[in-house]
Write an enzyme that holds these catalytic residues in place. Structure first.
Site, short mmCIF file in Angstrom:
data_model
loop_
_atom_site.label_atom_id
_atom_site.label_comp_id
_atom_site.label_asym_id
_atom_site.label_seq_id
_atom_site.Cartn_x
_atom_site.Cartn_y
_atom_site.Cartn_z
N GLU A 112 1.11 -0.97 0.11
CA GLU A 112 -0.12 0.26 0.02
C GLU A 112 0.97 1.56 0.24
O GLU A 112 2.29 0.96 0.70
CB GLU A 112 -1.12 0.16 1.04
CG GLU A 112 -2.30 -1.03 0.99
CD GLU A 112 -1.31 -2.31 2.23
OE1 GLU A 112 -0.94 -2.42 2.75
OE2 GLU A 112 -2.87 -3.25 1.86
N TYR A 124 7.89 2.13 -7.58
CA TYR A 124 7.30 0.67 -7.46
C TYR A 124 7.00 0.39 -9.29
O TYR A 124 7.02 -0.44 -9.44
CB TYR A 124 6.17 0.61 -6.79
CG TYR A 124 6.52 0.72 -5.28
CD1 TYR A 124 7.49 0.53 -5.10
CD2 TYR A 124 6.03 1.81 -4.52
CE1 TYR A 124 7.90 0.33 -3.56
CE2 TYR A 124 6.03 2.19 -3.01
CZ TYR A 124 7.42 1.62 -2.13
OH TYR A 124 7.40 1.20 -1.48
#
Length: 159
Positions: A112, A124
């Site tokens: 998250e 990411y």
């Protein structure tokens, strides 16, 4: 030094790292993990916590945690001291987890992240993580949703 790649050594977390990691948690997160919580992960057989140290001085510059359940990997935290950011440290930590996931045939890694953390999201995504969902009001201080980012390793899982 911003933008240059820092020479770091990635090592397993041990008790000697706990003071520095507790400090890092308080700097980076609105709901930081306590020293006790970090210490408990040393005994967790499903956890792998890594510390990035300056290769020259041994100073703790960042860390990351991974929980593995069956063939699923959950990245719990990735944190780098502000003065050492944008030097490739978080990327090195994530790369270790990606190699581990592939070597151990995990189906995916997931995490998250705050939608406002655009630098982390870009990092990411550069490793193939994609947004797969959102958790409403997941974060406090300030209240914010969480984006769920996942990197799949088996194409049939992602479909």
């Amino acid at each position: 030094m911003s933008g240059e790649k820092m020479n770091v050594r990635v090592v397993p977390m041990n008790a000697d790292h706990l003071d520095a990691l507790e400090k890092l948690e308080r700097i980076c997160f609105s709901r930081p993990w306590s020293r006790k919580m970090l210490a408990e992960e040393l005994e967790n057989q499903c956890a792998a916590f890594l510390v990035a140290e300056d290769a020259d001085s041994g100073e703790v510059v960042g860390y990351a945690g991974l929980l593995v359940m069956a063939d699923e990997g959950y990245i719990t935290n990735v944190a780098v001291f502000p003065q050492f950011r944008r030097q490739g440290i978080a990327g090195e930590l994530v790369q270790v987890f990606l190699r581990f996931a592939q070597a151990n045939q995990l189906a995916f890694l997931t995490l998250e992240v705050r939608p406002s953390n655009t630098a982390a999201i870009a990092l990411y995504q550069s490793f193939g993580f994609e947004e797969v969902g959102r958790r409403k009001n997941y974060y406090d201080l300030p209240k914010e949703d969480a984006l769920i980012l996942t990197r799949y390793f088996h194409e049939e899982v992602a479909q």
